[in-house]
Enzyme design. Structure first.
Site, PDB file in Angstrom:
ATOM      1  N   ASN A   9       0.804  -1.218   0.000  1.00  9.58           N
ATOM      2  CA  ASN A   9       0.000   0.000   0.000  1.00  9.58           C
ATOM      3  C   ASN A   9       0.840   1.272   0.000  1.00  9.58           C
ATOM      4  OD1 ASN A   9      -2.678  -0.634  -0.241  1.00  9.58           O
ATOM      5  ND2 ASN A   9      -3.114  -0.678   1.928  1.00  9.58           N
ATOM      6  N   ASN A  69      -3.509   3.997  -1.548  1.00  6.18           N
ATOM      7  CA  ASN A  69      -3.378   3.512  -0.178  1.00  6.18           C
ATOM      8  C   ASN A  69      -4.762   3.516   0.476  1.00  6.18           C
ATOM      9  OD1 ASN A  69      -2.620   2.803   2.383  1.00  6.18           O
ATOM     10  ND2 ASN A  69      -1.493   4.673   2.808  1.00  6.18           N
ATOM     11  N   ARG A  80      -7.125  -4.588   1.892  1.00  2.00           N
ATOM     12  CA  ARG A  80      -6.888  -5.849   2.597  1.00  2.00           C
ATOM     13  C   ARG A  80      -8.033  -6.831   2.392  1.00  2.00           C
ATOM     14  NH1 ARG A  80      -5.906  -5.628   8.304  1.00  2.00           N
ATOM     15  NH2 ARG A  80      -4.749  -3.785   7.816  1.00  2.00           N
ATOM     16  N   ASP A 134      -1.485  -7.755   9.677  1.00  2.00           N
ATOM     17  CA  ASP A 134      -0.863  -6.448   9.454  1.00  2.00           C
ATOM     18  C   ASP A 134       0.655  -6.582   9.447  1.00  2.00           C
ATOM     19  OD1 ASP A 134      -3.277  -5.175   9.335  1.00  2.00           O
ATOM     20  OD2 ASP A 134      -2.975  -3.947  11.117  1.00  2.00           O
ATOM     21  N   ASP A 135       1.304  -5.649   8.757  1.00  2.77           N
ATOM     22  CA  ASP A 135       2.765  -5.668   8.688  1.00  2.77           C
ATOM     23  C   ASP A 135       3.414  -5.341  10.023  1.00  2.77           C
ATOM     24  OD1 ASP A 135       1.975  -3.006   8.683  1.00  2.77           O
ATOM     25  OD2 ASP A 135       3.499  -2.377   7.247  1.00  2.77           O
ATOM     26  N   ASP A 136       2.663  -4.789  10.956  1.00  3.50           N
ATOM     27  CA  ASP A 136       3.245  -4.463  12.254  1.00  3.50           C
ATOM     28  C   ASP A 136       2.895  -5.492  13.329  1.00  3.50           C
ATOM     29  OD1 ASP A 136       0.584  -3.861  12.595  1.00  3.50           O
ATOM     30  OD2 ASP A 136       0.924  -1.926  13.547  1.00  3.50           O
ATOM     31  N   ASP A 144     -12.555  -3.145  10.658  1.00  3.31           N
ATOM     32  CA  ASP A 144     -12.816  -4.312  11.500  1.00  3.31           C
ATOM     33  C   ASP A 144     -14.290  -4.380  11.892  1.00  3.31           C
ATOM     34  OD1 ASP A 144     -12.532  -2.016  13.071  1.00  3.31           O
ATOM     35  OD2 ASP A 144     -10.781  -2.769  14.122  1.00  3.31           O
TER      36      ASP A 144
END
Length: 197
Positions: free
Chosen positions: A17, A44, A49, A65-67, A159
């Site tokens: 993104n 973005n 997702r 998530d990437d984090d 969510d």
């Protein structure tokens, strides 16, 4: 980290993104036990997702998530649990909302609160769901366009949207029930972003 998850992983798709930024060579060239593919977004958007990309060839889709960093054994546990409840969304990070005894409204986790009911929804930072829900997410009959627009403008509430969409769908085809199941991880998913602050 996720490249070594083994037989439970068909492929690893990374939705890129970060529009206008090239994928770093050390990430793009990372060796993986399964095919590693990058899907480069045109914009973005948080709703990226929940696109049913044609590269997704399995019924079960794990979104992380990437984090977030989740133990391999917890990913396997989530997949095995999902196999028993394919019609639901499963995840490790749940939230609840309620009115507390003092009359104040509360939204968050249940830790340290005297809350008698379970959770209300799952945070989409790490969920497993059926691919059909990704397909439904794009259809206005199941999720109005105004909700997509709100999510993309505010980069928030995806969510809530996915959990309510699934719950609403299950109530239409079956009987009233929650569309989500919260799982307990051996180690709560690490939030790498918060860890690095």
């Amino acid at each position: 980290h996720y490249c070594g998850t083994g037989k439970y992983l068909d492929k690893l798709l990374i939705v890129w993104n970060d529009v206008g930024t090239e994928i770093p060579r050390d990430i793009a060239g990372h060796e993986c036990d399964v095919p590693l593919m990058f899907l480069i977004s045109k914009a973005n958007k948080l709703t990226n997702r929940f696109i049913a990309y044609m590269e997704i060839e399995t019924k079960g889709v794990f979104i992380i998530d990437d984090d977030r960093k989740i133990l391999h054994e917890d990913i396997i546990f989530a997949f095995q649990s999902w196999q028993q409840f394919r019609h639901k969304v499963l995840g490790f990070e749940h939230r609840t909302h309620t009115i507390l005894s003092d009359g104040t409204y509360y939204y968050g986790d249940k830790e340290g609160k005297s809350i008698n009911h379970g959770y209300s929804l799952l945070i989409s930072a790490n969920i497993i769901l059926h691919k059909k829900y990704l397909e439904m997410f794009q259809v206005p009959l199941f999720l109005p366009i105004g909700i997509h627009k709100y999510i993309d403008e505010h980069m928030n509430c995806e969510d809530i949207a996915i959990c309510l969409m699934v719950t609403d769908f299950l109530e239409r085809v079956s009987f009233p029930q929650s569309g989500c199941i919260g799982l307990r991880a051996k180690r709560y998913p690490q939030n790498l972003e918060a860890k690095n602050r």
